[in-house]
Design an enzyme around this catalytic site. Structure first.
Site, PDB file in Angstrom:
ATOM      1  N   GLU A  36       0.850  -1.202   0.000  1.00  0.00           N
ATOM      2  CA  GLU A  36       0.000   0.000   0.000  1.00  0.00           C
ATOM      3  C   GLU A  36       0.880   1.245   0.000  1.00  0.00           C
ATOM      4  O   GLU A  36       1.989   1.221   0.514  1.00  0.00           O
ATOM      5  CB  GLU A  36      -0.958  -0.009   1.197  1.00  0.00           C
ATOM      6  CG  GLU A  36      -0.291  -0.229   2.511  1.00  0.00           C
ATOM      7  CD  GLU A  36      -1.216  -0.908   3.543  1.00  0.00           C
ATOM      8  OE1 GLU A  36      -1.245  -0.437   4.674  1.00  0.00           O
ATOM      9  OE2 GLU A  36      -1.887  -1.906   3.217  1.00  0.00           O
ATOM     10  N   LYS A  68       2.502   4.604   1.126  1.00  0.00           N
ATOM     11  CA  LYS A  68       2.722   5.141   2.467  1.00  0.00           C
ATOM     12  C   LYS A  68       2.263   6.595   2.471  1.00  0.00           C
ATOM     13  O   LYS A  68       2.936   7.477   1.942  1.00  0.00           O
ATOM     14  CB  LYS A  68       4.198   5.037   2.841  1.00  0.00           C
ATOM     15  CG  LYS A  68       4.471   5.523   4.245  1.00  0.00           C
ATOM     16  CD  LYS A  68       5.855   5.105   4.715  1.00  0.00           C
ATOM     17  CE  LYS A  68       6.096   5.511   6.148  1.00  0.00           C
ATOM     18  NZ  LYS A  68       6.154   6.965   6.329  1.00  0.00           N
ATOM     19  N   ASP A  98       1.463  10.268   3.609  1.00  0.00           N
ATOM     20  CA  ASP A  98       2.226  11.181   4.438  1.00  0.00           C
ATOM     21  C   ASP A  98       1.243  11.993   5.281  1.00  0.00           C
ATOM     22  O   ASP A  98       0.837  13.083   4.905  1.00  0.00           O
ATOM     23  CB  ASP A  98       3.050  12.092   3.518  1.00  0.00           C
ATOM     24  CG  ASP A  98       4.332  12.523   4.184  1.00  0.00           C
ATOM     25  OD1 ASP A  98       4.563  12.101   5.332  1.00  0.00           O
ATOM     26  OD2 ASP A  98       5.074  13.278   3.555  1.00  0.00           O
ATOM     27  N   TYR A 116      -5.263   1.215   7.679  1.00  0.00           N
ATOM     28  CA  TYR A 116      -4.282   0.232   7.217  1.00  0.00           C
ATOM     29  C   TYR A 116      -3.939  -0.860   8.225  1.00  0.00           C
ATOM     30  O   TYR A 116      -3.037  -1.646   7.987  1.00  0.00           O
ATOM     31  CB  TYR A 116      -3.014   0.915   6.715  1.00  0.00           C
ATOM     32  CG  TYR A 116      -2.361   1.880   7.694  1.00  0.00           C
ATOM     33  CD1 TYR A 116      -1.815   1.436   8.888  1.00  0.00           C
ATOM     34  CD2 TYR A 116      -2.289   3.229   7.382  1.00  0.00           C
ATOM     35  CE1 TYR A 116      -1.212   2.315   9.755  1.00  0.00           C
ATOM     36  CE2 TYR A 116      -1.671   4.122   8.247  1.00  0.00           C
ATOM     37  CZ  TYR A 116      -1.141   3.664   9.442  1.00  0.00           C
ATOM     38  OH  TYR A 116      -0.540   4.539  10.301  1.00  0.00           O
ATOM     39  N   LYS A 123      11.136   3.678   1.019  1.00  0.00           N
ATOM     40  CA  LYS A 123      10.974   5.131   0.800  1.00  0.00           C
ATOM     41  C   LYS A 123      11.270   5.524  -0.640  1.00  0.00           C
ATOM     42  O   LYS A 123      12.176   4.968  -1.267  1.00  0.00           O
ATOM     43  CB  LYS A 123      11.914   5.903   1.735  1.00  0.00           C
ATOM     44  CG  LYS A 123      11.560   5.790   3.207  1.00  0.00           C
ATOM     45  CD  LYS A 123      10.250   6.486   3.496  1.00  0.00           C
ATOM     46  CE  LYS A 123      10.138   7.056   4.879  1.00  0.00           C
ATOM     47  NZ  LYS A 123      10.881   8.173   5.273  1.00  0.00           N
ATOM     48  N   CYS A 165      19.498  45.268 -18.293  1.00  0.00           N
ATOM     49  CA  CYS A 165      19.475  43.865 -18.722  1.00  0.00           C
ATOM     50  C   CYS A 165      20.890  43.293 -18.651  1.00  0.00           C
ATOM     51  O   CYS A 165      21.831  43.895 -19.177  1.00  0.00           O
ATOM     52  CB  CYS A 165      18.936  43.777 -20.144  1.00  0.00           C
ATOM     53  SG  CYS A 165      19.132  42.133 -20.859  1.00  0.00           S
ATOM     54  N   CYS A 216      21.951  42.727 -22.590  1.00  0.00           N
ATOM     55  CA  CYS A 216      22.112  43.787 -23.593  1.00  0.00           C
ATOM     56  C   CYS A 216      22.210  45.172 -22.957  1.00  0.00           C
ATOM     57  O   CYS A 216      22.302  46.176 -23.659  1.00  0.00           O
ATOM     58  CB  CYS A 216      20.967  43.742 -24.600  1.00  0.00           C
ATOM     59  SG  CYS A 216      19.402  44.283 -23.903  1.00  0.00           S
ATOM     60  N   CYS A 262      13.287  43.106 -19.754  1.00  0.00           N
ATOM     61  CA  CYS A 262      14.258  43.865 -20.525  1.00  0.00           C
ATOM     62  C   CYS A 262      13.487  44.576 -21.636  1.00  0.00           C
ATOM     63  O   CYS A 262      12.620  43.975 -22.276  1.00  0.00           O
ATOM     64  CB  CYS A 262      15.276  42.905 -21.114  1.00  0.00           C
ATOM     65  SG  CYS A 262      16.205  43.606 -22.478  1.00  0.00           S
ATOM     66  N   CYS A 269      18.205  42.657 -27.881  1.00  0.00           N
ATOM     67  CA  CYS A 269      18.767  41.863 -26.788  1.00  0.00           C
ATOM     68  C   CYS A 269      19.121  40.464 -27.300  1.00  0.00           C
ATOM     69  O   CYS A 269      18.253  39.726 -27.774  1.00  0.00           O
ATOM     70  CB  CYS A 269      17.762  41.774 -25.641  1.00  0.00           C
ATOM     71  SG  CYS A 269      18.326  40.736 -24.283  1.00  0.00           S
TER      72      CYS A 269
HETATM   73  O1  D41 Z   1       0.351   4.829   4.954  1.00  0.00           O
HETATM   74  C1  D41 Z   1       1.008   4.788   5.988  1.00  0.00           C
HETATM   75  N1  D41 Z   1       1.608   5.880   6.426  1.00  0.00           N
HETATM   76  C2  D41 Z   1       1.140   3.536   6.769  1.00  0.00           C
HETATM   77  C3  D41 Z   1       1.717   3.578   8.033  1.00  0.00           C
HETATM   78  C4  D41 Z   1       0.703   2.292   6.274  1.00  0.00           C
HETATM   79  N2  D41 Z   1       0.116   2.208   5.055  1.00  0.00           N
HETATM   80  N3  D41 Z   1       0.841   1.188   6.994  1.00  0.00           N
HETATM   81  C5  D41 Z   1       1.396   1.205   8.232  1.00  0.00           C
HETATM   82  N4  D41 Z   1       1.514   0.060   8.910  1.00  0.00           N
HETATM   83  C6  D41 Z   1       2.053   0.052  10.122  1.00  0.00           C
HETATM   84  C7  D41 Z   1       2.157  -1.255  10.845  1.00  0.00           C
HETATM   85  C8  D41 Z   1       2.766  -2.286   9.964  1.00  0.00           C
HETATM   86  C9  D41 Z   1       2.994  -1.114  12.081  1.00  0.00           C
HETATM   87  C10 D41 Z   1       0.772  -1.682  11.227  1.00  0.00           C
HETATM   88  C11 D41 Z   1       1.864   2.420   8.803  1.00  0.00           C
HETATM   89  C12 D41 Z   1       2.421   2.360  10.093  1.00  0.00           C
HETATM   90  N5  D41 Z   1       2.504   1.162  10.728  1.00  0.00           N
HETATM   91  C13 D41 Z   1       2.932   3.517  10.821  1.00  0.00           C
HETATM   92  N6  D41 Z   1       2.557   4.755  10.694  1.00  0.00           N
HETATM   93  C14 D41 Z   1       3.254   5.515  11.538  1.00  0.00           C
HETATM   94  C15 D41 Z   1       4.098   4.726  12.208  1.00  0.00           C
HETATM   95  C16 D41 Z   1       3.892   3.468  11.773  1.00  0.00           C
END
Ligand code: D41
Length: 673
Positions: free
Chosen positions: A114, A116, A118, A226, A315, A409, A412, A427, A433
């Site tokens: 999935e 991540k 923010d 999640y 990441k 400028c 020129c 300019c 120019c």
């Molecule tokens: O989307 C996320 N930021 C996300 C964070 C995610 N999709 N899954 C997550 N799964 C976990 C566990 C595996 C520990 C249940 C998480 C996070 N943890 C998490 N978010 C912040 C600290 C950890």
């Protein structure tokens, strides 16, 4: 014992704690996440190499931030774990190998993937299907009670739907702010002269921490689930993906991009796929979370120091990095606009090394309060030009130098002017120019204009610098030996270039008008002008009113065109081009075309056509091709990976064609016209 190491560890801890405080308590971080991650990684490394330096109050020994005052505390019955990070394919291989080793398996592991998000990690507690408590993750053990705030978020059900949910169900997920909501919020704040948020995550954090929940209610927050925490009085499925589906059936939001894959290769392919999609998603993500899908396997794997062994966050390359603004130079564009360009200490960001970033204009420099010598945060997202997004004022050196726009400028030496109400400085030299001349010729030669194959930017610059071309028409009088004598040229490539220039003489009126580089006259406007006036001399004679009769031309563009046509030098230039042999087929008066009056939007990746071919063919049929979907859109062509535009079209119940259907319709309409 190494004294230097002890000092470095102390310094790292102090710096990290300061960042933690700014991030978690003030919601006002001043360094990019990537910088923070590196400090933590280095500290962990040193502590691992020198166990004697470990200490319970080290920032590595806690997982999140301090709870702020004002909210009551919530102890998490089941700790909210943190996630280990992977920054490379090797890290991912290591993760996969460790999972296989622990499970004593050499086969492919099934992973749930999935994006991540923010945002801010939270826990929601449902008792008998009723939302009774919302809490932040806090440090993983203790969070803050934000029940009143979460209750204002529309995508969080106050009551679960359907049946079969456990009597007590703790759901975990991320609360985040979608990009468009964030932009709207910041625009509003800026308009009201208020402080803007640094990024969507900070905006989400700040919104959740409002002591007055009615403030939270006005913020565009969303929740995506999640994981589950404490579960009592009921059973859940035996895989992560099935649990998510079950949560979904109870009315909770889960990520639509979630997917189950097999083995490391499946993970890496998913990562790549989402990396390409990243810019098109409606929300910010900073990587992918991979989880062993089988819950029995998860239990066998367990966790180490508060991070599960069965999950990892891979990441993405950071989109923001910190570097030093070493100098500012001013570039002169085609229309004379002076753009301040930041020369940066080279820095790896968004997957490439960046040493220049745009500072846009004087207002932007003012907003940033940037000075030469400042430490700045650069952002490079997708394929857009890197931007300086923030100055780290705390790091300003004593000798930082103010950025002053030049009064002449830089190319020129003509005067520069900034007209009232305009953000830009220009300019006044026009084609006197050299910079404007270069940019105009580059534009003239470009693919969508005269399409002169092989006449690249470097050649144009050399030709102008050496006085080979002063005016556009000079291009058509270049001598073979002069061209062959240029750097990196030879007789053969010179011949090819002259042939390409010769070929470009056969053009079309819309291309020619676009190629002239009249301010605000893009491809679409050039096409409208050509269709309306048919003959270029009729366009010369048109006054402001006549111009405003053309579709999509308002007073500003009409003003630019009039101004252009009033300059004797421009008319002489056009005559010289026509004399040199530039010509185009006469345009048939348009009449009714199959798609006259219709607006079409192209989105996603097309495979059967290039974007510009698809656009050209639609325009040839009389259609207008627009960049965004609105109630005025007649139909949408959705290619691969189409995202928000497709969604909008569906919401507005606008006809959507896939590429195959589009190809068929084009063929059919072109047969008619
Ligand atoms: O989307 C996320 N930021 C996300 C964070 C995610 N999709 N899954 C997550 N799964 C976990 C566990 C595996 C520990 C249940 C998480 C996070 N943890 C998490 N978010 C912040 C600290 C950890």
């Amino acid at each position: 014992m190494d004294l230097f190491v002890a000092e470095e560890v102390d310094a790292l801890r102090a710096e990290i704690e300061e960042h933690n405080y700014r991030y978690y308590v003030l919601d006002d971080p001043n360094v990019p996440d990537a910088h923070y991650d590196r400090l933590m990684t280095r500290l962990r490394e040193l502590e691992a190499e020198h166990p004697e330096l470990q200490s319970p109050d080290s920032p590595t020994q806690r997982v999140g931030g301090k709870a702020a005052k004002g909210f009551s505390q919530v102890a998490h019955e089941v700790p909210m774990l943190s996630l280990d990070n992977a920054f490379s394919e090797e890290d991912m291989q290591g993760f996969n190998r460790r999972v296989q080793d622990w499970l004593n398996s050499s086969g492919e592991i099934e992973f749930a993937c999935e994006p991540k998000l923010d945002g801010i990690a939270v826990s929601l507690l449902y008792v008998d299907g009723v939302l009774v408590r919302g809490a932040t993750r806090g440090d993983g053990t203790t969070g803050e009670d934000i029940t009143a705030n979460v209750r204002t978020i529309p995508s969080i059900p106050l009551r679960l739907r359907g049946r079969g949910y456990p009597a007590e169900l703790e759901v975990r997920g991320e609360i985040y702010m979608p990009k468009d909501g964030f932009n709207a919020l910041n625009e509003k704040a800026a308009g009201a002269g208020e402080k803007t948020f640094v990024n969507p995550r900070n905006a989400a954090a700040g919104s959740l921490r409002q002591l007055d929940a009615s403030m939270t209610a006005q913020r565009p927050l969303q929740m995506c689930c999640y994981a589950v925490g404490a579960v009592k009085g009921g059973e859940l499925p035996s895989t992560h993906s099935d649990i998510l589906d079950r949560l979904h059936s109870w009315g909770l939001r889960i990520n639509a991009e979630s997917k189950v894959v097999q083995g490391l290769d499946g993970c890496l392919a998913y990562y790549q796929q989402l990396l390409e999609k990243r810019e098109d998603l409606a929300y910010d993500i900073d990587g992918i979370v991979f989880k062993v899908n089988d819950i029995a396997f998860q239990k066998r794997l367990g966790f180490v120091s508060r991070a599960p062994r069965w999950a990892i966050a891979h990441k993405f390359p950071a989109q923001e990095e910190m570097t030093v603004l070493q100098d500012v130079e001013f570039q002169v564009g085609r229309t004379g606009v002076l753009t301040p360009v930041a020369r940066l200490q080279p820095v790896f960001v968004g997957g490439v090394t960046v040493s220049n970033a745009t500072l846009h204009n004087a207002d932007e420099i003012e907003r940033l309060q940037a000075r030469v010598g400042d430490t700045v945060i650069v952002r490079r997202a997708g394929d857009v030009i890197p931007q300086v997004v923030r100055v780290v004022l705390e790091k300003r050196p004593a000798d930082a130098r103010e950025i002053v726009f030049p009064s002449a400028c830089p190319v020129c030496q003509s005067d520069v002017e900034r007209l009232p109400g305009e953000a830009v400085t220009r300019c006044t030299g026009g084609l006197v120019c050299g910079a404007q001349r270069k940019e105009l010729i580059k534009h003239f030669a470009s693919r969508k204009a005269m399409d002169i194959d092989g006449l690249g930017d470097k050649l144009v610059e050399q030709m102008v610098d050496e006085g080979m071309i002063a005016d556009l028409a000079d291009l058509f009088h270049l001598q073979l030996d002069a061209v062959a004598d240029m750097d990196r040229m030879g007789p053969k490539s010179a011949e090819n270039l002259l042939a390409a220039i010769e070929k470009s003489k056969q053009t079309t009126l819309p291309r020619f008008l676009f190629a002239l580089g009249i301010r605000e006259v893009g491809e679409a406007t050039a096409l409208s002008l050509a269709r309306h006036f048919i003959d270029i001399h009729a366009l010369f004679d048109a006054d402001d009113n006549a111009l405003q009769e053309v579709e999509d031309i308002g007073p500003i563009v009409a003003g630019h065109i009039c101004h252009f046509m009033q300059q004797a030098a421009n008319l002489a230039s056009i005559d010289a081009l026509i004399d040199a042999g530039v010509q185009w087929p006469a345009i048939e008066p348009a009449g009714e075309q199959p798609l006259s009056g219709q607006t079409v939007v192209l989105t996603g990746k097309l495979e059967l056509f290039s974007r510009s071919e698809a656009k050209q063919r639609l325009q040839n049929l009389g259609a207008k091709v627009a960049g965004s979907v609105s109630a005025n859109t007649d139909w949408v062509v959705a290619g691969l990976g189409a995202g928000s535009k497709l969604k909008k079209a569906t919401e507005l119940a606008i006809e959507v064609l896939d590429e195959q259907q589009f190809a068929e319709r084009l063929a059919q309409l072109e047969g008619q016209s």
